[in-house]
Design an enzyme around this catalytic site. Structure first.
Site, PDB file in Angstrom:
ATOM      1  CB  THR A 153      -0.929   0.019   1.222  1.00 14.63           C
ATOM      2  OG1 THR A 153      -0.149  -0.088   2.420  1.00 14.63           O
ATOM      3  CG2 THR A 153      -1.921  -1.134   1.153  1.00 14.63           C
ATOM      4  CB  CYS A 154       4.137   2.115   1.431  1.00 15.80           C
ATOM      5  SG  CYS A 154       5.098   0.667   0.959  1.00 15.80           S
ATOM      6  CE1 TYR A 155       8.017   2.996  -2.415  1.00 17.57           C
ATOM      7  CE2 TYR A 155       7.768   0.922  -1.227  1.00 17.57           C
ATOM      8  CZ  TYR A 155       8.474   2.087  -1.476  1.00 17.57           C
ATOM      9  OH  TYR A 155       9.633   2.347  -0.780  1.00 17.57           O
TER      10      TYR A 155
END
Length: 830
Positions: free
Chosen positions: A788-790
């Site tokens: 989710t961070c990317y």
């Protein structure tokens, strides 16, 4: 006359003449409580004309004094018998009592005074044609609604200038709640401004000028020009005349023909709500219509403060919804064209009152729509400035605090709704881009590197570590954050932060802090379950510091374009936008209390039977606390006379006072990163969309167009094609769930996936299963994963479609929880 001698040496001549005129015309006894009638035999037309004359002269004196003292805080004005000077309220009393100067105007603030003038005007209008045709001079001094409007507009301005505390409130209360008066005003305005063909035959009204003709205005035009030549001796004679103490004389004033003469203006065919007669602003109408507009806007905006939704939408009083649309379009066009030009100072009061009324209608429409969006956009449809120009102009005018209305820049700051929502979102992003450029030029860090903020965050203590390391940074939080995570086992997690980990940190922190289980926020009892500060949290240590920090976190998310997956309550957002919440907004916060207050407001019986007082009881930690809604509230019983005051006091407490400490703290943190002027581009609903994205289905084509592929995938890869085929076949809610699984937010960016950062990515994951198992489709237990961070979906190769699509059983089996408690969808099938 002796009793009414004014003792202040600083009263202008026109001031005492005005006060004496009103008192004598009403047979005023200053010891009486109810002044209920005019002097017998009063010539109403002369009374109106004389009061208007004196009031205009007094207002000019007040304006001159204001200009003379504008550059000094206090000027001692000595007595000069040859010159008029400003009224000193502290020294102005009547000779027989301690009544203030404005007490002499008490009859003006009572309904009987207005009703009598309106009734006589109606009777005179009905008899006008017959008497004029027979040559009867009795009605030669006939007056109309325009004169009455001019009269009370003068009173509004006088009370505003001379009332140190209440200002024009007594007059507004009377005008707003006199039955039928606002409807009469609107009927006249509608005929004039919407070009209803009317013919006012043989009118003697000094205010009946044409809309586009004589712009000098009736009473302040030829009649006032002639009347101002009268000396103070003539004033005394007129006073005798209107009180019936001298033989009736023929009215020597000239009559003015009031036939409407509208110059033809070519109207844009699509501008249904762009009022043609107001395209030049207030300078495009006569002064008489301007005075009526001022009176209408001031009175109606006052009434809107207490008009509830039942009256506005259901009972439709005092106007139908169709009329409300016309009123809104009138105000919208008037304000837009006024702000688009340099406003003459003499129209400032009109524009201010129109802006106030327009804002109240817009806020009500934002909560419950009664006007189509095209109405709000209509005046600026042709000549709206480009986004980049509008953004820079907005910044200039926002920086010039208190700058006068002078050009298109004030349109953006005062009525941003003239721009479509999408354009305002682009404007908001333009503001942030400009801010980042200015910071970069100033040497402040805006990307990874030496200027970045480095923090170490433990997975199990994200909120506490973030609060400790970031809350003191203030506006420096605009810089890039370099996050290093420490696992729950105490070991540093591998990986470099190129923006993805900071996004993960912000979203994870928000999930924790804004969760109702954490205790700082709770959900409204309505079906939408929006977030509102938990008032019970006031007992926690350093609670305001926590709310300041959360304000900075939300500001950081807005600044970086990171979507958060929750909506705030309309009431809470109103505080962040610097706006007051009114009674009907309580329905979005506490529907049960709102229902009870509406029952009380419209209760026909004796309210004393309900045994209510001006207090509210709250319970926290098992203890009951009684809070007074007003000083001494526990000793004040709610009655039929004060029940409206109680209803609004209770609503004010719940909507404004109760959450004010939390919203103020949150706001202080928010504006460290987001300028207040940027926020004011949006209403409460739009702010939530800005924060969390649009509330609609995912545009599959737009997402596919702005997706990148890594690890060996390309748009033509067989697995990728199968993925888009399966994704397009999902139900809308399932598409949103997949988007949330990958990006941590279930809603798309407002301006499309082009503005999703980082870009949505599909990464290839090689299958570890034996070749024969892959061919047999036996790798179904492996679910896709996501970073989710990317914003990256890690998709297993070798996905096989099945004829007939995905069964309900397979889809339900494919929903699972990822590491960060997000819902995933089974994309591999047999």
């Amino acid at each position: 006359m002796d009793q009414l001698e004014i003792t202040s040496r600083k009263m202008p001549h026109a001031g005492w003449a005005l006060a004496n005129t009103v008192c004598l015309a009403t047979e005023s006894d200053m010891r009486a409580v109810d002044l209920g009638k005019f002097t017998e035999g009063l010539d109403y037309s002369s009374y109106l004309h004389v009061v208007i004359l004196f009031a205009d002269n007094l207002l000019v004196s007040l304006e001159d004094f204001k200009q003379r003292t504008s550059n000094s805080e206090e000027i001692e004005v000595g007595y000069d018998p040859s010159a008029e000077s400003f009224l000193d309220m502290d020294e102005t009393t009547c000779g027989f009592s301690k009544l203030s100067y404005l007490d002499l105007f008490r009859p003006v603030c009572q309904q009987w005074h207005l009703k009598k003038l309106l009734a006589f005007e109606t009777d005179a209008s009905m008899c006008d044609t017959d008497n004029l045709s027979s040559g009867n001079p009795e009605y030669s001094s006939k007056y109309g609604l325009l004169e009455i409007a001019y009269y009370y507009s003068c009173m509004l301005r006088l009370f505003s200038a001379l009332g140190p505390m209440m200002k024009s409130l007594p007059v507004l209360n009377m005008l707003s709640f006199t039955p039928g008066f606002l409807s009469r005003l609107w009927e006249e305005l509608e005929k004039s401004l919407f070009h209803v063909n009317i013919h006012i035959a043989n009118t003697k009204s000094c205010c009946a000028n044409t809309i586009t003709g004589d712009r000098s205005g009736g009473i302040s035009g030829r009649r006032q020009k002639r009347l101002t030549k009268e000396t103070s001796n003539k004033w005394v004679n007129i006073l005798h005349k209107i009180t019936g103490k001298s033989p009736t004389e023929n009215d020597s004033t000239d009559s003015v023909d009031g036939q409407t003469n509208v110059s033809p203006i070519e109207e844009h065919p699509t501008d249904e709500w762009d009022i043609e007669s107001l395209r030049q602003g207030p300078e495009g109408v006569s002064k008489d219509i301007s005075c009526m507009l001022l009176l209408f806007c001031s009175s109606y905006s006052h009434l809107l403060l207490v008009l509830d939704d039942i009256e506005f939408y259901d009972k439709q009083v005092p106007f139908t919804l169709v009329q409300q649309q016309k009123i809104t379009s009138m105000l919208n066009t008037l304000v837009y064209n006024s702000l688009s030009r340099c406003i003459n100072p003499r129209y400032r009061a009109l524009v201010d009152s129109a802006v106030r009324c327009l804002h109240l209608l817009y806020e009500r429409n934002s909560r419950r729509e009664f006007c189509h969006q095209s109405l709000w956009l209509a005046p600026g449809k042709i000549n709206r400035m480009p986004i980049a120009v509008a953004a820079r102009t907005h910044e200039v005018f926002s920086a010039a605090d208190g700058a006068p209305y002078s050009s298109g820049g004030s349109v953006i700051t005062t009525m941003p709704h003239i721009f479509p929502f999408e354009e305002r979102v682009k404007m908001f992003r333009e503001f942030i881009s400009m801010d980042k450029v200015s910071r970069r030029l100033a040497g402040e860090g805006t990307g990874p590197g030496s200027q970045s903020i480095e923090i170490v965050v433990r997975r199990g203590h994200i909120f506490e570590d973030g609060l400790q390391q970031l809350n003191s940074l203030g506006s420096r939080l605009k810089s890039s954050i370099h996050v290093s995570f420490v696992s729950e086992s105490g070991l540093p997690e591998a990986g470099l932060d190129y923006g993805g980990l900071s996004k993960e940190f912000l979203t994870d922190l928000s999930k924790i802090a804004f969760s109702p289980e954490y205790g700082l926020f709770c959900q409204t009892p309505t079906s939408d379950r929006h977030l509102i500060p938990n008032t019970s949290a006031r007992l926690l240590d350093s609670i305001l510091q926590m709310f300041e920090f959360l304000g900075r976190i939300v500001g950081k998310a807005l600044y970086e374009g990171i979507l958060l997956d929750f909506y705030f309550s309309h009431v809470f957002v109103q505080k962040l936008l610097g706006r007051y919440s009114f009674l009907d907004e309580l329905s979005t916060l506490d529907p049960e209390l709102y229902k009870n207050l509406m029952y009380l407001k419209h209760y026909d019986g004796d309210v004393r039977d309900l045994s209510l007082d001006f207090t509210v009881t709250e319970e926290s930690l098992g203890k009951r606390h009684v809070i007074e809604l007003k000083p001494g509230g526990k000793d004040i019983c709610v009655t039929n006379e004060n029940k409206l005051q109680y209803v609004h006091a209770m609503a004010d407490y719940k909507l404004n006072r109760q959450i004010l400490p939390f919203s103020n703290a949150f706001y202080r943190g928010l504006i460290d990163l987001i300028s207040p002027s940027w926020l004011k581009l949006f209403n409460a609903s739009e702010f939530n969309q800005l924060l969390a994205g649009g509330d609609h289905d995912i545009d599959v084509d737009d997402l596919r167009k702005h997706t990148q592929y890594t690890g060996g995938y390309s748009e033509g890869s067989r697995t990728v094609k199968l993925f888009w085929e399966v994704f397009a076949g999902f139900e809308p809610k399932d598409r949103c769930m997949l988007l949330k699984f990958v990006t941590s937010c279930s809603r798309a960016p407002l301006l499309g996936f082009k503005h999703l950062h980082p870009t949505f990515t599909i990464h290839k994951v090689n299958c570890d299963a034996p070749l024969w198992a892959s061919f047999g489709g036996q790798d179904v237990d492996r679910l896709p994963s996501a970073s989710t961070c990317y914003n990256t979906l890690k998709l297993l190769q070798g996905v096989q479609p099945r004829v007939g699509g995905i069964t309900d059983d397979e889809l339900s089996r494919g929903r699972a929880w990822s590491r960060d408690v997000e819902i995933g969808l089974q994309l591999t099938v047999e």
